[in-house]
Scaffold this motif. Sequence first.
Motif, PDB file in Angstrom:
ATOM      1  N   ALA A 117       0.815  -1.881  -0.363  1.00  0.00           N
ATOM      2  CA  ALA A 117      -0.323   0.428   0.181  1.00  0.00           C
ATOM      3  C   ALA A 117       0.676   1.599  -0.118  1.00  0.00           C
ATOM      4  CB  ALA A 117      -1.188  -0.145   1.291  1.00  0.00           C
ATOM      5  N   VAL A 118       2.041   1.193   0.736  1.00  0.00           N
ATOM      6  CA  VAL A 118       2.896   2.441   0.887  1.00  0.00           C
ATOM      7  C   VAL A 118       3.863   2.786  -0.214  1.00  0.00           C
ATOM      8  CG1 VAL A 118       5.394   3.113   1.916  1.00  0.00           C
ATOM      9  CG2 VAL A 118       3.075   2.031   4.028  1.00  0.00           C
ATOM     10  N   PHE A 119       3.653   1.304  -1.609  1.00  0.00           N
ATOM     11  CA  PHE A 119       4.935   1.546  -2.155  1.00  0.00           C
ATOM     12  C   PHE A 119       3.367   2.154  -3.422  1.00  0.00           C
ATOM     13  CE2 PHE A 119       8.067  -1.515  -1.067  1.00  0.00           C
ATOM     14  CZ  PHE A 119       8.925  -0.649  -1.219  1.00  0.00           C
ATOM     15  N   LEU A 120       2.389   2.358  -3.261  1.00  0.00           N
ATOM     16  CA  LEU A 120       1.215   2.357  -3.854  1.00  0.00           C
ATOM     17  C   LEU A 120       1.315   4.177  -3.877  1.00  0.00           C
ATOM     18  CD1 LEU A 120      -0.401   2.045  -5.958  1.00  0.00           C
ATOM     19  CD2 LEU A 120      -2.286   1.598  -4.116  1.00  0.00           C
ATOM     20  N   VAL A 121       1.142   4.453  -3.407  1.00  0.00           N
ATOM     21  CA  VAL A 121       1.889   5.768  -2.701  1.00  0.00           C
ATOM     22  C   VAL A 121       2.655   6.140  -3.295  1.00  0.00           C
ATOM     23  CG1 VAL A 121       1.694   7.276  -1.173  1.00  0.00           C
ATOM     24  CG2 VAL A 121      -0.218   5.647  -0.633  1.00  0.00           C
ATOM     25  N   ALA A 122       3.962   6.136  -3.430  1.00  0.00           N
ATOM     26  CA  ALA A 122       4.793   6.035  -3.409  1.00  0.00           C
ATOM     27  C   ALA A 122       4.541   6.789  -5.550  1.00  0.00           C
ATOM     28  CB  ALA A 122       6.159   5.317  -2.821  1.00  0.00           C
ATOM     29  N   MET A 123       4.535   5.118  -5.974  1.00  0.00           N
ATOM     30  CA  MET A 123       3.918   5.357  -7.482  1.00  0.00           C
ATOM     31  C   MET A 123       3.312   6.568  -7.813  1.00  0.00           C
ATOM     32  SD  MET A 123       3.320   1.583 -10.081  1.00  0.00           S
ATOM     33  CE  MET A 123       1.455   2.204  -9.057  1.00  0.00           C
ATOM     34  N   ILE A 124       2.310   6.882  -7.154  1.00  0.00           N
ATOM     35  CA  ILE A 124       1.941   7.378  -7.702  1.00  0.00           C
ATOM     36  C   ILE A 124       2.418   8.515  -7.489  1.00  0.00           C
ATOM     37  CG2 ILE A 124      -0.648   8.777  -7.247  1.00  0.00           C
ATOM     38  CD1 ILE A 124      -1.709   6.625  -6.381  1.00  0.00           C
ATOM     39  N   CYS A 125       2.595   9.019  -6.331  1.00  0.00           N
ATOM     40  CA  CYS A 125       3.670  10.408  -6.144  1.00  0.00           C
ATOM     41  C   CYS A 125       4.180  10.824  -6.454  1.00  0.00           C
ATOM     42  CB  CYS A 125       4.148  11.119  -4.812  1.00  0.00           C
ATOM     43  SG  CYS A 125       2.932  10.430  -3.651  1.00  0.00           S
ATOM     44  N   GLY A 156       8.765  14.641  -2.561  1.00  0.00           N
ATOM     45  CA  GLY A 156       9.569  14.268  -1.482  1.00  0.00           C
ATOM     46  C   GLY A 156       8.428  12.935  -0.301  1.00  0.00           C
ATOM     47  N   ILE A 157       6.683  13.116  -0.462  1.00  0.00           N
ATOM     48  CA  ILE A 157       6.154  11.764  -0.219  1.00  0.00           C
ATOM     49  C   ILE A 157       6.899  11.265  -1.117  1.00  0.00           C
ATOM     50  CG2 ILE A 157       3.945  11.466  -0.246  1.00  0.00           C
ATOM     51  CD1 ILE A 157       2.811  14.228  -0.316  1.00  0.00           C
ATOM     52  N   ALA A 158       6.998  10.293  -1.917  1.00  0.00           N
ATOM     53  CA  ALA A 158       6.935   9.403  -2.550  1.00  0.00           C
ATOM     54  C   ALA A 158       8.316   8.776  -1.916  1.00  0.00           C
ATOM     55  CB  ALA A 158       7.730   9.566  -4.345  1.00  0.00           C
ATOM     56  N   SER A 159       9.338  10.106  -1.523  1.00  0.00           N
ATOM     57  CA  SER A 159      11.055   9.187  -1.019  1.00  0.00           C
ATOM     58  C   SER A 159      10.488   9.170   0.798  1.00  0.00           C
ATOM     59  CB  SER A 159      12.308  10.639  -0.749  1.00  0.00           C
ATOM     60  OG  SER A 159      13.017  10.261  -0.183  1.00  0.00           O
ATOM     61  N   THR A 160       9.996   9.424   1.128  1.00  0.00           N
ATOM     62  CA  THR A 160       9.386   9.314   2.423  1.00  0.00           C
ATOM     63  C   THR A 160       8.786   8.043   2.421  1.00  0.00           C
ATOM     64  OG1 THR A 160       8.890  11.572   3.390  1.00  0.00           O
ATOM     65  CG2 THR A 160       7.961   9.673   4.856  1.00  0.00           C
ATOM     66  N   MET A 161       8.210   7.412   1.426  1.00  0.00           N
ATOM     67  CA  MET A 161       6.609   7.139   1.633  1.00  0.00           C
ATOM     68  C   MET A 161       7.690   5.521   0.938  1.00  0.00           C
ATOM     69  SD  MET A 161       4.007   6.669   2.339  1.00  0.00           S
ATOM     70  CE  MET A 161       4.431   7.923   3.403  1.00  0.00           C
ATOM     71  N   THR A 162       9.141   5.541   0.176  1.00  0.00           N
ATOM     72  CA  THR A 162      10.246   3.823   0.010  1.00  0.00           C
ATOM     73  C   THR A 162      10.776   4.021   0.413  1.00  0.00           C
ATOM     74  OG1 THR A 162       9.733   5.923  -2.922  1.00  0.00           O
ATOM     75  CG2 THR A 162      11.198   4.276  -2.152  1.00  0.00           C
ATOM     76  N   TRP A 163      10.798   5.383   1.628  1.00  0.00           N
ATOM     77  CA  TRP A 163      11.733   4.384   2.700  1.00  0.00           C
ATOM     78  C   TRP A 163      10.878   3.652   3.753  1.00  0.00           C
ATOM     79  CZ3 TRP A 163      16.440   4.044   4.373  1.00  0.00           C
ATOM     80  CH2 TRP A 163      17.351   4.906   3.278  1.00  0.00           C
ATOM     81  N   LEU A 164       9.309   3.896   3.713  1.00  0.00           N
ATOM     82  CA  LEU A 164       8.585   3.357   5.188  1.00  0.00           C
ATOM     83  C   LEU A 164       8.301   2.045   4.206  1.00  0.00           C
ATOM     84  CD1 LEU A 164       6.876   3.828   7.169  1.00  0.00           C
ATOM     85  CD2 LEU A 164       4.699   4.371   6.230  1.00  0.00           C
ATOM     86  N   GLY A 165       8.431   1.928   2.631  1.00  0.00           N
ATOM     87  CA  GLY A 165       8.239   0.735   2.148  1.00  0.00           C
ATOM     88  C   GLY A 165       9.187  -0.172   2.517  1.00  0.00           C
TER      89      GLY A 165
END
Length: 332
Positions: A19-27, A92-101
């Motif tokens: 789910a987090v990677f999906l958000v990162a991909m969209i961003c 920036g959101i994508a970077s954070t979400m990728t780290w979280l994923g």
Amino acid sequence: MTNETFAGYSNLALYSAMAVFLVAMICNAVYLAGLVPSRDRRRDAGAERELVAAGSAGGTGSAPAAAGARTAARADDGPDVDVPAKARKAAGIASTMTWLGALLLVVSVALRGLSVDRWPLGNMFEFAVMASMFTSLAYCVWSTRRDLRWLGLFITGPLLLVLGMAVTVWYTQAAELLPSLKSYWLVIHVTVAVIAMAIFTLGAVASVLYLVKDAFQRSGRASILDRFPSAESMERTSYGLHIVAFPLWTFTLIAGAIWARQAWASYWNWDPKEVWTFVIWVVYAAYLHSRATSGISRQVANWIALAGYVCLILNFTVVNVFFVGQHSYSGL
């Protein structure tokens, strides 16, 4: 907690990572979309500078004007110049979400190991999840040293695809290892193979983008790739990644032979998995050789690198499932 509980939490962490990677991909997609109008504005600004320089060519201020135009052009090459604030925020959101994923995948792998009381690399599902973990971690760590926002979509997208295949096609319930896999060589041999595959993946993405951008440059057509690093820079990046991954794959091949000697009393048994591991090594060796040969173009060399990656994918998705041999431990 029981092993079943650990396995359940491992799956929960895995689904959360997806789910987090999906958000990162969209961003990441939003960020790339933001580059399109900025490219048009930069082209208009460049035309205006040319007109100003041409108009002042006969005066004494022509040299300063030309110097100013060159300075402005160099400024336009910066990663944030003319990029809308919305796109920068999305990156920036994508970077954070990728780290979280990536961290959620670490948790998933750790919990999977606790649920089976072993190193979680006993089947295709576990291999795919750990390979995704190392790929995301490698990208995140690399992004701390270089601006890789242009690459994010092409990393998070494939990661989602692999994880989706892992949970739908390759999923295997937590279970004991096959007798032949109960060895410390599982930790050494397979882990290094996973790390090599993760770096080969980054190299393959860089090679694809290099070939696409090079084709656009040769045709003279404008594209969003104009805002990416130069084709030469992409090609050097791909080469550097392959330089790191190739020795790891070489170690994988050698360590596998040593493990085979202990498990099956022979260093080489012409098992399909052994043969394909060697084929992959040969193709990547051919790439490195062609890359260092002056008579072979960089385009051809990168096509060879992509052929090696195709062999790598076939080795994992086809050989593991459809070829019967001593390495038949896909879990499917």
